[in-house]
Structures are given as C-alpha cells and as structure tokens.
Design a protein around this motif. Structure first.
Motif, mmCIF file in Angstrom:
data_model
loop_
_atom_site.group_PDB
_atom_site.id
_atom_site.type_symbol
_atom_site.label_atom_id
_atom_site.label_comp_id
_atom_site.label_asym_id
_atom_site.label_seq_id
_atom_site.Cartn_x
_atom_site.Cartn_y
_atom_site.Cartn_z
ATOM 1 N N UNK A 321 4.749 -4.149 -6.276
ATOM 2 C CA UNK A 321 4.716 -3.027 -7.240
ATOM 3 C C UNK A 321 3.850 -1.887 -6.697
ATOM 4 N N UNK A 322 2.704 -2.265 -6.129
ATOM 5 C CA UNK A 322 1.811 -1.236 -5.569
ATOM 6 C C UNK A 322 2.478 -0.533 -4.383
ATOM 7 N N UNK A 323 3.306 -1.265 -3.639
ATOM 8 C CA UNK A 323 4.001 -0.660 -2.494
ATOM 9 C C UNK A 323 4.986 0.410 -2.978
ATOM 10 N N UNK A 324 5.715 0.098 -4.047
ATOM 11 C CA UNK A 324 6.662 1.098 -4.574
ATOM 12 C C UNK A 324 5.890 2.344 -5.031
ATOM 13 N N UNK A 325 4.760 2.122 -5.674
ATOM 14 C CA UNK A 325 3.938 3.276 -6.116
ATOM 15 C C UNK A 325 3.445 4.076 -4.904
ATOM 16 N N UNK A 326 3.075 3.359 -3.831
ATOM 17 C CA UNK A 326 2.575 4.060 -2.635
ATOM 18 C C UNK A 326 3.678 4.925 -2.008
ATOM 19 N N UNK A 327 4.918 4.410 -1.993
ATOM 20 C CA UNK A 327 6.042 5.238 -1.514
ATOM 21 C C UNK A 327 6.133 6.503 -2.372
ATOM 22 N N UNK A 328 6.102 6.326 -3.684
ATOM 23 C CA UNK A 328 6.236 7.481 -4.583
ATOM 24 C C UNK A 328 5.114 8.489 -4.368
ATOM 25 N N UNK A 329 3.915 7.970 -4.185
ATOM 26 C CA UNK A 329 2.769 8.863 -3.968
ATOM 27 C C UNK A 329 2.978 9.683 -2.697
ATOM 28 N N UNK A 330 3.477 9.003 -1.635
ATOM 29 C CA UNK A 330 3.717 9.724 -0.381
ATOM 30 C C UNK A 330 4.813 10.781 -0.570
#
Ligand code: NZQ
Ligand code: ZN
Length: 381
Positions: A321-330
């Motif tokens: 879940x945190x990985x998906x958020x990190x993609x979105x943040x980038x």
C-alpha cells in the motif's frame, strides 16, 4: 528465468555535440533525407541549425516534413509518405520526441509499402521493408530512439494503435542531453512517468518471478529515473542529471529490462492509449492516472509480493500500500495528474474509455474483459 532472444541493432551516439556524428552516419546511407520534426522546439533550441548545417556539410539534401503533433496522427504521416516519395528520399531523419520518431518510422515503412500504412497498426500486415531512419532525440520518455515500435492515432476512428518490426529500428540515434535543457517542466514529468511505466509493465505482469538480474535492472533504472528527475526539477541546468535521465529512459524500453520475464503485457499502456486517443492528453499524463489505479487492482488480484519487493528496493517503503502511495507521490511531484478528474475526464465516460481500450487489448492478444477495465478505471475516480 525464462528463455529469451535479445538483439538490438541501434547505434547510440551519446553526449555533447553528437549531432554532427549522426549526420556523418546518415551520409553513409543516402543523399536525400526527409527531415521530420514537430511544432518548432528544435528551431528554438539550436537542434535544427546544428543538424541542417551538419547534413549540408556531409552532402545530404533535405526535404522538410514539419508539424508532427504530440500523439501523432495518421493523416500527417500519410502526407509525409507522399512527400518522401515525391522527393525521392532515400532515408528519414527524425528530430524531436517520441511523436516525431514514431511518425518517422511510419513514413519509413509506408514509403516501401503499396497498401494502406494503417494495415501495420491494425494487424493486417507486418512492415517488411523501410527506409533507413536516423534520430536526434530531444526528450527522454518513450525509448522509440532504440526500439522497433511506433504508435499512431487514426483520428477518424479514435484508435491509438502500435506497429512494430525489426525494419523499424533506427540505424543510429543521437542523444545529446543538452538538447533537453529547453523542455517545458510538464514534459520533464510526463517523460519520467512514461519511462517508469515502461519498466513496471514487465516487472508486474511477468509470470516468471525468479529473474533476479532483470528485477535488479528494473530497480536500478527506477531509482535512476526518480533521482534524476528530482535533481532536474531542483536544477534544470544539471547536465549529469539530464544525461542520466536520457540514458535511463532509452534503456527502459530497448528490450533489456524484460529479458528472462515471461508472458509480460502492456495493460497500463492499453488503457492509457484509450485516454490519449479520446482526449488527446499527453501519454505520460494518462499513465500517471492509470498506473495507481491498476496497482490497486493488481494488489487485490495478485497479492502484495511484487509491490512490496519493488517498494523496498526503490522507495524504501515497508508495504505494498505504501508503495502505491509512493508512486502517486512521485507522479504528483513530477506535475502529472493521478485522477481522471484532474485531467478533466468525467467518470461517466468510463464505459466509453474501457470500450476503446478493449479494441487494443484484443488486438494485443491480452486476456481482459470490459468489466475488469471499467473496475480499474473506477479506481482512478
Ligand atoms: O513538437 P515540438 O515543438 O518539438 O514540441 C514537443 C512536444 O510539444 C516538446 N519537446 C520535445 N523536445 C523538446 C520539446 N520542447 C522543448 N525542448 C525540447 N527539447 O514536447 C512535446 C511532447 O513531445 P512528444 O514527442 O509528443 O513526447 P514523447 O516523447 O513523450 O512522445 C509521446 C508519443 O510517443 C508514444 C506516445 O503514445 C505518444 O504518442 N509512445 C511511443 C512509444 C514507442 N515508440 O516505443 C512507446 C510509448 O509507450 C508511447 O506510447
Ligand atoms: Zn509509454
């Protein structure tokens, strides 16, 4: 690790002032070139002046085909084919981004084909011959400068389809990072999103998940794309960051980052092509909307393993879940939209978008049905 064949014949000329070298390479293939370019960025940043001077010095005559638009269209490629035939061109020189290079590939194959060039895009024929193609890349994004694919939109039918074949590999491509210094900020971001998309498609769809060398190549390229983009956004004159980004984007879709994977497919691209076919938005913007939505679907369907592995290696995130958020943040940091509404696309259009994507999904032989595509798109509302 799955069996693979890897061959990439494109000669890469990389670094400052390589345009002159490209002109010398081109002169070995012919004497009359169709020079293809876009809306004029190459006239503002010196690429046009350097290239035309180097071609003249090498005895290459040019006929110009300008005005390629982002998300290039079939009608303009057909004009290019006519021009190249009328002028007796024996090669094509593309100066610009993926759109210019893709239209150039279409013209290169179209000149040598008696039928309708669209046949190559809708699966009716394979390009078997093409004029030699040389490219001067000015935006790191698509990888078209070192691959054998091209994407064209049939503006009458709103179909954004691809063609491919070994004859479409450029003979040589010049990658001078200084040519990217004039990129508008949104294009820096869209290019970064697109190059990330190229490596994640294979990584997340492979059915063979034990190809460590390829996984690590993907992780390394992703880290390089993200850190180079961060540096470029902080200091647009950072040459080494521009250089690293340019080579990373080229490597991301030159065939290397899928060697050893099995059964990979381009689902995010199939859905994105429907967005840019219908709304004419930049490819990278469409991908930034589709990818997080598809990742949520992937997590539900295939579990957290790949997202967790990628996140740990690239973002330092502890969970899927945190990985998906990190993609979105980038993607947001890169200035790209991450929801349909942010690109002005209404949720009511989802069935129409999914229907458009389905025609490409069938053409590419992928196993998805419209309800699943609609479900993915609803994750982007
Ligand atoms: O038209 P000009 O004036 O040159 O301006 C372009 C254009 O407006 C501008 N630009 C490019 N280099 C510049 C610059 N402006 C200032 N300074 C520079 N150095 O940027 C804008 C976008 O250019 P475009 O060529 O459209 O961008 P990109 O390279 O992202 O190409 C996108 C197209 O390639 C396809 C996409 O679908 C889309 O149609 N793709 C091609 C692929 C392939 N052949 O392998 C794979 C990809 O997945 C993708 O589908
Ligand atoms: Zn792409």
């Amino acid at each position: 690790m799955h069996n693979f064949t890897f061959a990439n014949p494109v000669k890469i000329l990389f670094g400052r002032d390589v345009i002159g070298k490209l002109a010398a390479e081109a002169a070995g293939s012919g004497k009359k070139a169709l020079l293809v370019y876009g809306g004029g960025s190459i006239k503002k940043n010196g690429v046009y002046a350097a290239l035309t001077a180097a071609l003249a010095a090498n005895g290459v005559e040019i006929t110009e085909h300008a005005g390629v638009k982002p998300n290039p269209v079939l009608s303009h490629a057909l004009e290019g084919i006519k021009k190249a035939r009328a002028a007796g061109c024996d090669m094509i020189i593309a100066a610009g981004g993926g759109s210019v290079i893709d239209e150039s590939k279409t013209i290169a194959a179209g000149v040598k084909y008696d039928g309708d060039v669209w046949d190559f895009f809708c699966g009716k024929a394979q390009p078997r011959a093409a004029l030699p193609l040389f490219t001067v890349l000015t935006i790191p994004a698509t990888g078209s400068e070192m691959n054998s694919g091209c994407v064209i939109t049939n503006e009458l039918t709103r179909q954004k389809y691809s063609a491919g074949g070994v004859v479409l590999f450029p003979k040589a491509s010049a990658l001078d990072p200084e040519t990217t210094l004039t990129l508008p900020r949104p294009q820096i971001g869209y290019g970064a999103v697109d190059s990330i998309a190229h490596i994640i498609e294979g990584y997340f769809t492979t059915t063979d998940r034990d190809a460590a060398v390829t996984d690590e190549l993907v992780h390394g390229l992703a880290r390089s794309i993200i850190s180079s983009t961060d540096r470029i956004l902080a200091d647009q004159a950072d040459y080494n960051a521009r250089a690293s980004m340019m080579w990373s984007a080229t490597l991301a879709l030159n065939g290397l980052p899928t060697c050893g994977y099995a059964g990979t497919h381009f689902i995010n691209h199939a859905i994105e092509h429907a967005l840019s076919a219908i709304y004419d938005i930049p490819h990278g913007a469409g991908l930034a909307i589709v990818m997080p939505a598809w990742f949520r679907h992937h997590l539900e369907k295939d579990g957290p393993a790949r997202l967790a592995q990628f996140g740990k290696a690239v973002f330092g995130t502890p969970t899927a879940e945190e990985t998906i958020k990190a993609f979105e943040t980038f993607f947001k940091k890169a200035g790209a939209p991450v929801r349909l509404a942010e690109a002005g696309i209404p949720a009511e259009d989802i069935p129409r978008i999914a229907e458009n994507a389905m025609s490409l999904i069938r053409l590419w032989g992928m196993k998805h049905e419209q309800p699943e595509i609609e479900k993915i798109l609803r994750n982007a509302v």
